[in-house]
Structures are given as C-alpha cells and as structure tokens.
Scaffold this motif. Structure first.
Motif, PDB file in Angstrom:
ATOM      1  N   ALA A   1       0.833  -1.203   0.000  1.00  0.00           N
ATOM      2  CA  ALA A   1       0.000   0.000   0.000  1.00  0.00           C
ATOM      3  C   ALA A   1       0.869   1.255   0.000  1.00  0.00           C
ATOM      4  O   ALA A   1       0.518   2.266  -0.638  1.00  0.00           O
ATOM      5  N   MET A   2       2.001   1.202   0.688  1.00  0.00           N
ATOM      6  CA  MET A   2       2.913   2.342   0.694  1.00  0.00           C
ATOM      7  C   MET A   2       3.511   2.579  -0.687  1.00  0.00           C
ATOM      8  O   MET A   2       3.901   3.702  -1.017  1.00  0.00           O
ATOM      9  N   MET A   3       3.571   1.530  -1.509  1.00  0.00           N
ATOM     10  CA  MET A   3       4.046   1.656  -2.887  1.00  0.00           C
ATOM     11  C   MET A   3       2.899   1.957  -3.850  1.00  0.00           C
ATOM     12  O   MET A   3       3.116   2.034  -5.060  1.00  0.00           O
ATOM     13  N   ARG A   4       1.696   2.090  -3.309  1.00  0.00           N
ATOM     14  CA  ARG A   4       0.480   2.321  -4.099  1.00  0.00           C
ATOM     15  C   ARG A   4       0.181   1.132  -5.015  1.00  0.00           C
ATOM     16  O   ARG A   4      -0.317   1.293  -6.134  1.00  0.00           O
ATOM     17  N   VAL A   5       0.480  -0.062  -4.524  1.00  0.00           N
ATOM     18  CA  VAL A   5       0.142  -1.288  -5.250  1.00  0.00           C
ATOM     19  C   VAL A   5      -1.107  -1.866  -4.605  1.00  0.00           C
ATOM     20  O   VAL A   5      -1.074  -2.312  -3.461  1.00  0.00           O
ATOM     21  N   PRO A   6      -2.253  -1.853  -5.301  1.00  0.00           N
ATOM     22  CA  PRO A   6      -3.506  -2.327  -4.695  1.00  0.00           C
ATOM     23  C   PRO A   6      -3.629  -3.841  -4.720  1.00  0.00           C
ATOM     24  O   PRO A   6      -3.001  -4.527  -5.537  1.00  0.00           O
ATOM     25  N   MET A   7      -4.439  -4.365  -3.829  1.00  0.00           N
ATOM     26  CA  MET A   7      -4.788  -5.777  -3.891  1.00  0.00           C
ATOM     27  C   MET A   7      -5.607  -6.023  -5.164  1.00  0.00           C
ATOM     28  O   MET A   7      -6.528  -5.274  -5.468  1.00  0.00           O
TER      29      MET A   7
END
Length: 278
Positions: free
Chosen positions: A212-218
């Motif tokens: 989430a800190m990398m803006r990678v969503p589930m």
C-alpha cells in the motif's frame, strides 16, 4: 515415495519481460530482493528464502520452472526414470552441472537440479516472511498435465476441481505441502501466477501494508482458498503478472486421499468472490 523426485521444492523460475529492468526494480522494492546480473539480459533476484530470475522476452511468459532436489543420487535416479523422454540441458545458472530439463505436454520447460552453494549469497537477509513456494499455469488439457506430473515425474494430487465429469483444476505436491504446481483449465496455455508462502496471517497483513505504501492495490483477496485451505492476497506487477502471498497452506501425508471440489467461486475463495479462469 516410488519416484526419486520426492521430495522436491519449487526453487525458482525465469520470468520474461520486454522491459526487464523495470520488473527487476519492482520486485526488488515490492518483495525486498537484491539483484545481480546472471548473464546477458538476465537478473537474479534473491531475498529471505525467495528467488526469481528475470530475463528479456515476451511479457507474461515463463522460460522455465526449476525444482530443487537436495541429493545428487536422487537427481541421477530421476534422470534415469525419464530417459525415454527428450532431455535438455539446464538453462539455470543457480543449479549445478548435473541439472537437466524436460518439457511437459504443454511445452513448459521444467528444470531439476541441486542448487549451487552460495547461489543466493547476495540475498537480502531481513524482510517480511515469504518463501518461494508454488507456481500455477493454465492449460487446455489439465488431465494430460496431471498424468505427466503424476505418472512420469512423481507428483501427488492433493485436490481436484470438477465441472460435472470434466476436470477443471488439479493441485499437485512434490513435498508434503498441498501444492507446488497446479493446472487450471482455460481456452489457452499460459502462465497463471506464482506464490510466496508466509509464516502466518499477520505476514499477509504486513505485505499488504508494505505494498500500500508503494500504491500497489490488492487485485484479489484477502481470502481463503478451498483447496489448500490457505489464506491469500494477490497483486499484479507492472507487466500484469500475478503474485500471491499465501499463508497456512495444508500439509499432507503421502497416503492422504485425493479430494474433489465443485467448479464454483466458493471453491476458489471460501470468503467471497473468485477469479474464475473458465
């Protein structure tokens, strides 16, 4: 086990990309792995109990999958067991000279070998738990795949998924964990996903917070699979490849019977919606 394969672990695989440097950077940051060149256009990424090769090639394709044996005599016995098949040289820089390769009925190159000493010496030592654990492919004929992996190589089937009398998926193990390889029925042959096995549910939470800190969503999950009973969450890398974080996968005894499941969303995710391949 009658096959000298047993037990073997899925050790690494080569993932292709038209922009390999981008993928190397992403997996380095997302999965906490250090990288080094392993050949022309090839990188070896390694972290705590996990490793990946990334090379130049078509996006969302796999060049080979490598399974590790810890005994040179068993490796030689496995090669002898497969002597009537067209055997190929190992393309993996992580295995010793005795390693060899064979293609499954869908054309996937499978490498078997003993890991070289110090092959992961550049690996990051700390980070969230997540070891290289299993890989999955789509197939137009999972029955043929199951026969090859079971009868020829020595994998055991843990679970099968059926639509009526048609086999839709099979989950196969090469050590006591529920599956190191699985095949799903699809209209085309393709790479499906890889998985890192975490120590517990909290590790999946930590991976989700980190990504989430990398803006990678589930992309799918969190949830719980029926076959394997493992908790999971899945994301996609910049090329669209699917990466699963799994925890608490079932462990089987050699003589545990094969289980069957219906082809429905609930089978693939006991908690909710599912990614249905077909």
């Amino acid at each position: 086990m009658t096959s000298p394969l047993w037990p073997a672990q899925m050790h690494h695989f080569r993932l292709n990309s038209s922009q390999p440097e981008r993928l190397v950077e992403w997996y380095g940051k997302a999965c906490g792995m250090a990288s080094r060149k392993a050949g022309d256009g090839l990188w070896h990424l390694a972290g705590p109990r996990r490793r990946l090769l990334v090379g130049e090639g078509a996006d969302e394709t796999v060049a080979f999958v490598a399974f590790a044996l810890d005994d040179a005599d068993r490796l030689a016995a496995l090669q002898a067991r497969l002597k009537d098949l067209p055997l190929e040289e190992s393309p993996s820089p992580l295995f010793g000279n005795a390693a060899f390769a064979v293609r499954d009925p869908d054309g996937l190159l499978l490498v078997f070998g003993v890991p070289l000493p110090g092959h992961d010496e550049h690996a990051t030592k700390d980070g969230i738990a997540g070891r290289t654990q299993h890989i999955v492919f789509a197939s137009t004929d999972p029955v043929r795949q199951q026969g090859f992996y079971g009868d020829r190589l020595g994998f055991l089937t843990s679970d099968e998924v059926y639509d009526g009398d048609k086999l839709m998926a099979c989950f196969m193990r090469s050590d006591p964990e529920h599956h190191s390889f699985a095949s799903f029925r699809c209209p085309e042959v393709r790479y499906d996903h890889q998985a890192l096995e975490c120590d517990n549910w909290n590790d999946i939470r930590d991976w989700a917070d980190h990504l989430a800190m990398m803006r990678v969503p589930m992309w799918w999950g969190p949830g719980r699979h029926g076959p394997g009973n493992n908790l999971f969450a899945m994301v996609r890398d910049p090329d669209g490849n699917r990466l699963e974080f799994s925890a608490e996968m079932e462990v089987f005894a050699d003589d545990d019977p094969v289980r069957t499941w219906p082809h429905e969303a609930h089978t693939l995710n006991l908690w909710g919606t599912a990614w249905m391949r077909s």
